[in-house]
Design an enzyme around this catalytic site. Structure first.
Site, PDB file in Angstrom:
ATOM      1  CE  LYS A  33     -18.098   0.762  33.098  1.00 54.04           C
ATOM      2  NZ  LYS A  33     -17.246  -0.325  33.226  1.00 54.04           N
ATOM      3  NE  ARG A 131      -9.899  -2.974  33.068  1.00 53.99           N
ATOM      4  CZ  ARG A 131     -11.188  -2.664  32.418  1.00 53.99           C
ATOM      5  NH1 ARG A 131     -11.359  -2.082  31.303  1.00 53.99           N
ATOM      6  NH2 ARG A 131     -12.299  -3.323  33.011  1.00 53.99           N
ATOM      7  CE1 TYR A 258     -10.564  27.969  13.811  1.00 52.46           C
ATOM      8  CE2 TYR A 258     -11.871  26.192  15.038  1.00 52.46           C
ATOM      9  CZ  TYR A 258     -11.525  27.738  15.061  1.00 52.46           C
ATOM     10  OH  TYR A 258     -12.175  28.427  15.993  1.00 52.46           O
ATOM     11  CG  MET A 307     -14.470  23.807  21.991  1.00 52.38           C
ATOM     12  SD  MET A 307     -13.593  25.152  22.954  1.00 52.38           S
ATOM     13  CE  MET A 307     -11.989  24.902  22.813  1.00 52.38           C
TER      14      MET A 307
HETATM   15  C1  LIG Z   1     -17.886  -1.506  32.850  1.00 51.26           C
HETATM   16  C2  LIG Z   1     -17.938  -2.645  33.457  1.00 51.26           C
HETATM   17  C3  LIG Z   1     -19.017  -3.686  33.171  1.00 51.26           C
HETATM   18  C4  LIG Z   1     -20.214  -3.403  32.187  1.00 51.26           C
HETATM   19  O1  LIG Z   1     -19.906  -3.576  30.896  1.00 51.26           O
HETATM   20  P1  LIG Z   1     -20.919  -3.610  29.833  1.00 51.26           P
HETATM   21  O2  LIG Z   1     -20.052  -4.078  28.600  1.00 51.26           O
HETATM   22  O3  LIG Z   1     -21.110  -2.186  29.527  1.00 51.26           O
HETATM   23  O4  LIG Z   1     -22.064  -4.447  30.022  1.00 51.26           O
HETATM   24  C5  LIG Z   1     -18.870  -4.890  33.774  1.00 51.26           C
HETATM   25  N1  LIG Z   1     -17.789  -5.075  34.499  1.00 51.26           N
HETATM   26  C6  LIG Z   1     -16.859  -4.546  34.619  1.00 51.26           C
HETATM   27  C7  LIG Z   1     -15.596  -4.789  35.516  1.00 51.26           C
HETATM   28  C8  LIG Z   1     -16.799  -3.121  34.087  1.00 51.26           C
HETATM   29  O5  LIG Z   1     -15.734  -2.359  34.095  1.00 51.26           O
END
Ligand SMILES: *Cc1c(COP(=O)(O)O)cnc(C)c1O
Length: 362
Positions: A33, A131, A258, A307
């Site tokens: 991801k 969550r 800045y 930036m």
């Molecule tokens: C992002 C994620 C992972 C991966 O976690 P890492 O700590 O990067 O290995 C695994 N399971 C879920 C549900 C996630 O959202």
């Protein structure tokens, strides 16, 4: 100018180390991801496919679409599908992780409308992270839905809230117990035989005995597992460098940046680097909270991060315009870099903007 080098041989190394912790029958779900943790999702996914992972996982449907369009063939889980993206899942053969009743019902009716049968899905439980996810009380309803719906239930999973916390952590234990008990409910209440999984990267290092049928690893592939002892087995995958674009002298009492963010306590030499908060080096790295390496010397940031630029104090360091500076690499790790600004490797890596060139190293 700004370069993120991606060391494929380190990815291979990390993959092997992770595999060595896994039982031979445990499946490897590689999490790619957020552009594979800020690197290059397509390149990494292709390499992982070659290495033999069983599936990939992304957060949103759009990310899966990019991988399919690039020719990735293995299963792709979508962890957090949104109702408006459900038709993208069907169009690109992506497997949703269903985490709420609304989402499940919406996906079921979409499949029925399209007369699709046995579509692969995953069920996500909330066992304590609070969550997304179904609660254990929803299991009877879920089992009913699963019996009569056009789903092929591939797996049931949950996610630990603090997988890196030392092992006797009572909250992790509670989550593991909850997961074991719902696993039993599924084994008794369903004809299908889904796979079960609970662990992310640090979960696997901490609780290898609870790997069940699969693990979901992301950050460990990049060389980090949230603990020094575990990190040492891995190799950082990405290195970030920039180049000094201008050097100037300031006098004692002069201000830099800045809002006059830094006042020189004495005469100082300042180097400007063409990278800023638009590139993912956020303002929390200003005021000395980050250091870059020039040769083997450390130069702290001064004042506010801009930036497109940031300034570092190079007083006493021998260097010139055009010289390379390192933000993080194999030795000065992204984890260390993150710590200075009280953040984590995940945030540093995934924040890196698309103005930074990605270079694939063998
Ligand atoms: C992002 C994620 C992972 C991966 O976690 P890492 O700590 O990067 O290995 C695994 N399971 C879920 C549900 C996630 O959202």
């Amino acid at each position: 100018m700004n370069t993120l080098r991606l060391h494929l041989s380190h990815l291979d190394h990390n993959y092997k180390v992770i595999r060595s912790l896994m039982n031979p029958n445990t499946e490897f779900i590689a999490v790619v991801k957020a552009n594979a943790y800020g690197s290059n999702a397509v390149v990494i996914a292709k390499q992982l496919e070659k290495l033999g992972v069983n599936a990939l996982a992304v957060a949103y449907a759009q990310e899966g679409k990019i991988l399919r369009t690039a020719g990735i063939k293995i299963p792709i889980l979508v962890f957090y599908p949104q109702i408006e993206g459900l038709s993208t899942l069907l169009e690109f053969g992506l497997e949703p992780c269903l985490y709420s009743a609304n989402l499940l019902i919406a996906f079921r009716s979409l499949l029925e409308k399209r007369q699709q049968d046995s579509y692969s899905v995953h069920i996500k439980y909330n066992t304590g992270l609070n969550r997304v996810g179904f609660t254990q009380e929803q299991t009877p309803w879920l089992l009913e839905q699963l019996q009569e719906s056009p789903f092929h239930l591939k797996s049931v999973y949950s996610h630990l809230a603090a997988s890196e916390v030392d092992k006797d952590d009572p909250l992790s234990k509670k989550q593991i117990q909850a997961f074991l008990s719902l696993k039993k409910q599924y084994e008794l209440g369903l004809n299908e035989k889904p796979k079960f999984h609970l662990l992310n990267s640090s979960g696997l290092f901490n609780y290898p005995e609870y790997q069940f049928d699969a693990v979901r690893c992301g950050i460990a592939l990049h060389g980090y597992v949230n603990k020094k002892m575990w990190d040492q087995k891995l190799k950082p995958f990405a290195s970030l460098t920039s180049k000094i674009c201008q050097i100037h002298q300031v006098k004692k009492g002069d201000f830099v940046g800045y809002n006059h963010g830094w006042k020189a306590p004495k005469e100082a030499t300042i180097a400007c680097l063409p990278i800023g908060h638009a590139d993912g080096i956020g303002r929390h790295f200003g005021h000395g909270k980050a250091q870059v390496s020039i040769g083997n010397k450390k130069a702290p940031t001064v004042g506010n991060i801009c930036m497109d630029m940031l300034m570092v104090d190079i007083s006493g360091i021998k260097c010139k315009e055009g010289d390379e500076v390192v933000f993080f690499d194999k030795s000065a790790t992204a984890n260390l870099f993150a710590k200075g600004a009280a953040t984590i490797s995940y945030e540093v890596l995934t924040s890196l903007g698309n103005r930074i060139e990605r270079i694939i190293e063998p």
